[in-house]
Design an enzyme around this catalytic site. Sequence first.
Site, PDB file in Angstrom:
ATOM      1  N   TRP A 112      25.635   7.983  30.707  1.00 32.00           N
ATOM      2  CA  TRP A 112      26.980   8.519  30.939  1.00 32.00           C
ATOM      3  C   TRP A 112      27.988   7.987  29.932  1.00 32.00           C
ATOM      4  CZ3 TRP A 112      27.063  12.969  32.894  1.00 32.00           C
ATOM      5  CH2 TRP A 112      26.144  13.328  33.877  1.00 32.00           C
ATOM      6  N   ASP A 183      35.259   5.442  33.587  1.00 31.96           N
ATOM      7  CA  ASP A 183      34.671   6.542  34.353  1.00 31.96           C
ATOM      8  C   ASP A 183      34.161   5.932  35.666  1.00 31.96           C
ATOM      9  OD1 ASP A 183      33.071   8.458  35.496  1.00 31.96           O
ATOM     10  OD2 ASP A 183      31.699   8.675  33.800  1.00 31.96           O
ATOM     11  N   LYS A 207      30.659  12.583  45.029  1.00 26.54           N
ATOM     12  CA  LYS A 207      29.976  11.360  45.491  1.00 26.54           C
ATOM     13  C   LYS A 207      30.812  10.751  46.621  1.00 26.54           C
ATOM     14  CE  LYS A 207      28.312  11.331  40.816  1.00 26.54           C
ATOM     15  NZ  LYS A 207      26.964  11.828  40.852  1.00 26.54           N
TER      16      LYS A 207
HETATM   17  N1  PMP Z   1      29.891  10.127  34.967  1.00 30.68           N
HETATM   18  C1  PMP Z   1      29.057   9.622  35.887  1.00 30.68           C
HETATM   19  C2  PMP Z   1      28.973   8.143  36.040  1.00 30.68           C
HETATM   20  C3  PMP Z   1      28.289  10.474  36.687  1.00 30.68           C
HETATM   21  O1  PMP Z   1      27.453   9.973  37.590  1.00 30.68           O
HETATM   22  C4  PMP Z   1      28.432  11.868  36.525  1.00 30.68           C
HETATM   23  C5  PMP Z   1      27.672  12.852  37.389  1.00 30.68           C
HETATM   24  N2  PMP Z   1      26.531  12.433  37.943  1.00 30.68           N
HETATM   25  C6  PMP Z   1      29.296  12.343  35.545  1.00 30.68           C
HETATM   26  C7  PMP Z   1      30.017  11.447  34.797  1.00 30.68           C
HETATM   27  C8  PMP Z   1      29.467  13.818  35.313  1.00 30.68           C
HETATM   28  O2  PMP Z   1      30.286  14.360  36.278  1.00 30.68           O
HETATM   29  P1  PMP Z   1      30.626  15.927  36.244  1.00 30.68           P
HETATM   30  O3  PMP Z   1      29.327  16.624  36.462  1.00 30.68           O
HETATM   31  O4  PMP Z   1      31.570  16.125  37.372  1.00 30.68           O
HETATM   32  O5  PMP Z   1      31.228  16.225  34.944  1.00 30.68           O
END
Ligand code: PMP
Length: 386
Positions: A112, A183, A207
């Site tokens: 991520w 994030d 989440k």
């Molecule tokens: N950052 C983290 C830490 C995540 O776990 C996720 C989704 N699992 C995301 C970003 C991406 O989120 P989104 O699909 O809402 O863009």
Amino acid sequence: MAPVEEAKSSRRFNFSAGPAMLPDLVLDKIVEELGDYEGLGMSILEMGHRDAGGPVQQVLQEATDCVRHLLRVPANYAVIWQQGGAHGQFAAVPLNLLGDKTQADYVDTGVWSKRAMNEAGKFCTTRICAEVRERQGKAEVPPVSEWDLSDKSAYVHICANDTISGVEFLEDPDVGDRLLVADFTSTLLSRPVNISRYAALYCSSGKNLGPAGVCLVIVRRDLLDMALPRTPMILHWKASADTSPVASLVNTPPVFAIYACGHVLKGLRRSFGDCGTLDTVRQRVTRRADDVYKIIDESEGFYINKVSSSYRSQTTICFTFGRDAANQREWAGSITAKVKLTELEEAFMKEAKERGMNGLEGHPAFGGIRICLYNGLPDKAVDEAC
Ligand code: PMP
């Protein structure tokens, strides 16, 4: 409304990385209100967001107030709701914070962080200022004093909990006067956060926050004037913060997601007391994570978790089987790729499903097992799993 409420007996337990389980009482409330919101003869989904002081604006305001209360958000921070998920914010962060700089620092703790960095790379030069290292076979993040932070960088970005690697910042790093951005998608509302340490933080729903569809952004107000002129309106933090009479009305907001998040937040506030701290939530989160890690640590190598105890995720617990250690699976390099599961993994998942537990598979691109303990998962699920 309590997120710790036991789930109805017909419900399967969802241990997946998200979308996560919602408390039964939240689902019940949504069903109850869907056709007729507060006796107004209409669903909240059919009501206009421009109605000043009307139901939609109230929903937005209440959800925002709960965020402020639960996270003790200081008054000099704006709380806004944007669309585009965390992926939207991967681009919004550089667009809103670069100012006259052209470079940004990223701490690499997994997929991520890299994804956030790659997206930011479309707008500026990105540097990895620190990355996970291995010490005695366990992953850890170097202390901030060892981060190679550059004065030329506009900000430093971390992923508070990497949902895939299971590496979490259990404390909020202190980077002094530099702008820290995080994030918090998979960990917000699991512990108190020292908001003042951050220039901005964001959390995509799906989440702990509620169903997918909206991204919460908390940003220091004095930074709102830094956005690049080319920042699209939809990702422009100041444009969102400045709408009136409530924030986040740049365009039609995703009312259903915000409304449902509002119910989750109100439930959290009610069941953990009105004291406004997330300390009690953290106690529950830690107790449940400890129960799972104890099994892994006492399994004499049957289960292996490779994260040092100071950075072990309390929410997304990842492990593999010791017997699979020799079975090196190369990651295809893409988050949409799929690795082949080992026999043990297949057997584990099959048995878990038979016992009413879903979503225990690791990220498809990596394999292994992942146990996610988001707030909406009842204690009974963790007790039964252990
Ligand atoms: N950052 C983290 C830490 C995540 O776990 C996720 C989704 N699992 C995301 C970003 C991406 O989120 P989104 O699909 O809402 O863009």
